[in-house]
Design a protein around this motif. Structure first.
Motif, PDB file in Angstrom:
ATOM      1  N   VAL A 161       1.131   4.327  -2.819  1.00  0.00           N
ATOM      2  CA  VAL A 161       1.026   5.758  -2.508  1.00  0.00           C
ATOM      3  C   VAL A 161       2.244   6.506  -3.041  1.00  0.00           C
ATOM      4  O   VAL A 161       2.121   7.590  -3.634  1.00  0.00           O
ATOM      5  N   ARG A 207      -1.777   9.717   7.423  1.00  0.00           N
ATOM      6  CA  ARG A 207      -1.179   8.420   7.034  1.00  0.00           C
ATOM      7  C   ARG A 207      -0.295   8.567   5.789  1.00  0.00           C
ATOM      8  O   ARG A 207      -0.339   7.769   4.878  1.00  0.00           O
ATOM      9  N   ALA A 208       0.500   9.633   5.786  1.00  0.00           N
ATOM     10  CA  ALA A 208       1.471   9.821   4.709  1.00  0.00           C
ATOM     11  C   ALA A 208       2.584   8.784   4.831  1.00  0.00           C
ATOM     12  O   ALA A 208       2.832   8.233   5.906  1.00  0.00           O
ATOM     13  N   ARG A 258      -1.611  10.753   0.413  1.00  0.00           N
ATOM     14  CA  ARG A 258      -2.580   9.818  -0.145  1.00  0.00           C
ATOM     15  C   ARG A 258      -3.586  10.482  -1.090  1.00  0.00           C
ATOM     16  O   ARG A 258      -4.125   9.814  -1.976  1.00  0.00           O
ATOM     17  N   THR A 259      -3.886  11.755  -0.902  1.00  0.00           N
ATOM     18  CA  THR A 259      -4.837  12.451  -1.770  1.00  0.00           C
ATOM     19  C   THR A 259      -4.309  13.839  -2.117  1.00  0.00           C
ATOM     20  O   THR A 259      -3.400  14.365  -1.452  1.00  0.00           O
ATOM     21  N   GLU A 313       0.835  -1.195   0.000  1.00  0.00           N
ATOM     22  CA  GLU A 313       0.000   0.000   0.000  1.00  0.00           C
ATOM     23  C   GLU A 313       0.875   1.253   0.000  1.00  0.00           C
ATOM     24  O   GLU A 313       0.617   2.216  -0.734  1.00  0.00           O
TER      25      GLU A 313
END
Length: 403
Positions: free
Chosen positions: A342, A367-368, A380-381, A338
């Protein structure tokens, strides 16, 4: 032809031609000295390309890696000496049994195979006996040197697997020891043949460097089940090159023995089972009572696996743990995949070292993923990236980070 298939064929040719090239090299050049020069040259190039692979090693790991290198490359030096008297194809087929010797040595240290594994082991050694008895050279002393060197090679591989030895140290250390051994034994060249020097550079450039580069690329680009075919394709390629190029004798009986060895080793590789539907087989797999994981050294995931008690297996270029820790390992591997996803999406942010609040917010709240090599953070975004950029600008302007 796909890139992966082309790379596989090239790898088989690179490593399959190594034994014929070695036999040509030692016809005029001193075996120990020439082999030492090959390994030392390849080691220097590897260290020059990947200096951090050595600089970050502890003194203890450097010493252990050097010991493993002496063991592994010392065995190859012995094979080089024997190949003045042994056909290249015969030597390659006998060395192909190294994975079987590893299983036997593991059994002696308590890691016993199941009944099917024992049968494969016996079948493989029967193939070794057929190769020894069916060729024109028979059970000569030099052929037995190759067999003994294969056992030492297997022991060195097992030592490397349990110690986390570094290839960047093994090559130069083993090369230096072989050069010293050549000097002490008073080796001299038996001629100045151009063919031997061409074979020498073939081993440096094609076998060591190009082969290593192809193998590394394939590990990243192809399923492990496909890449692992090199271990039983290479000896067959070496035997055919010996017959077709060097004019070595062709023996149907030896081919039967080779087929038995290859099948035994191939079925050993077939034991690999997937861990999880979302985990590629080339990244992690289960083999018997062990779970294997491939990940880069000097990373957080490597350290996390190491804290689980994982050990390095040089032969598989992977860490392994007992199957009792399978669930924990699967969780770590899924997190690793995961994180890589990213990072590959490319939403990178630079956070100043002193901006600890922003760092904590990025890692724990958003949650970088922190890239330890560059010090950057993969978000993540797009919204998360915009938020971190805004906070960093405010920090530079003298504002406060969020609590």
């Amino acid at each position: 032809m796909s890139k992966v298939l082309l790379a596989m064929v090239l790898l088989w040719l690179c490593w399959g031609s190594s034994f014929p090239a070695m036999r040509v090299m030692v016809q005029a050049l001193p075996p120990l000295t020439a082999s030492g020069a090959v390994f030392l040259t390849a080691g220097i190039v590897l260290v020059a390309v990947r200096p951090r692979a050595v600089l970050r090693l502890s003194p203890r790991r450097i010493a252990v890696s050097a010991g493993v290198g002496v063991c592994l490359l010392g065995a190859q030096g012995a094979i080089a000496v024997a190949m003045r008297h042994v056909f290249a194809g015969t030597a390659a087929l006998l060395v192909a049994a190294v994975p079987l010797w590893i299983v036997a040595l593991r059994a002696l240290t308590g890691d016993r195979p199941d009944r099917a594994g024992v049968l494969r082991l016996l079948a493989g050694f029967a193939g070794v006996a057929i190769v020894l008895g069916g060729g024109d050279q028979g059970w000569s002393a030099w052929v037995l040197v190759v067999v003994a060197a294969s056992v030492v090679w297997a022991a060195g591989t097992l030592w490397a697997a349990r110690s986390g030895a570094s290839a960047a140290v093994q090559l130069p250390a083993g090369g230096v020891v072989l050069l010293v051994a050549g000097y002490v034994t008073g080796e001299v060249a038996t001629g100045t043949g151009t063919a031997s020097w061409l074979a020498f550079w073939h081993l440096v450039l094609v076998d060591a460097l190009a082969g290593f580069a192809l193998f590394t690329w394939l590990l990243r680009s192809a399923p492990l089940s496909l890449v692992s075919t090199y271990s039983y394709a290479v000896p067959v390629v070496a035997y055919l090159i010996g017959v077709l190029v060097l004019g070595e004798p062709f023996s149907p009986v030896v081919l039967v023995g080779a087929a038995v060895i290859v099948v035994a080793v191939a079925y050993a590789h077939a034991d690999m089972k997937p861990l999880h539907d979302e985990i590629p087989l080339r990244r992690a797999w289960q083999e018997g009572r062990r779970v294997y994981v491939r990940c880069s050294r000097d990373t957080r995931f490597f350290r996390q696996l190491h804290r689980l008690g994982a050990k390095w297996d040089e032969g598989r270029s992977a860490l392994w743990v007992g199957s009792g820790k399978k669930d924990q390992t699967v969780e770590l591997v899924l997190a690793m995949l995961e994180a890589r996803t990213v990072m590959n999406e490319g939403r990178w942010a630079d956070i100043p070292y002193d901006a600890t609040d922003i760092h904590d917010h990025a890692v724990f709240d958003l949650r970088a993923v922190h890239d330890e090599k560059t010090g950057r953070y993969a978000m993540r975004t797009d919204e998360h990236l915009a938020e971190i950029i805004r906070l960093v600008r405010a920090w530079h302007d003298g504002g406060k980070s969020p609590e």
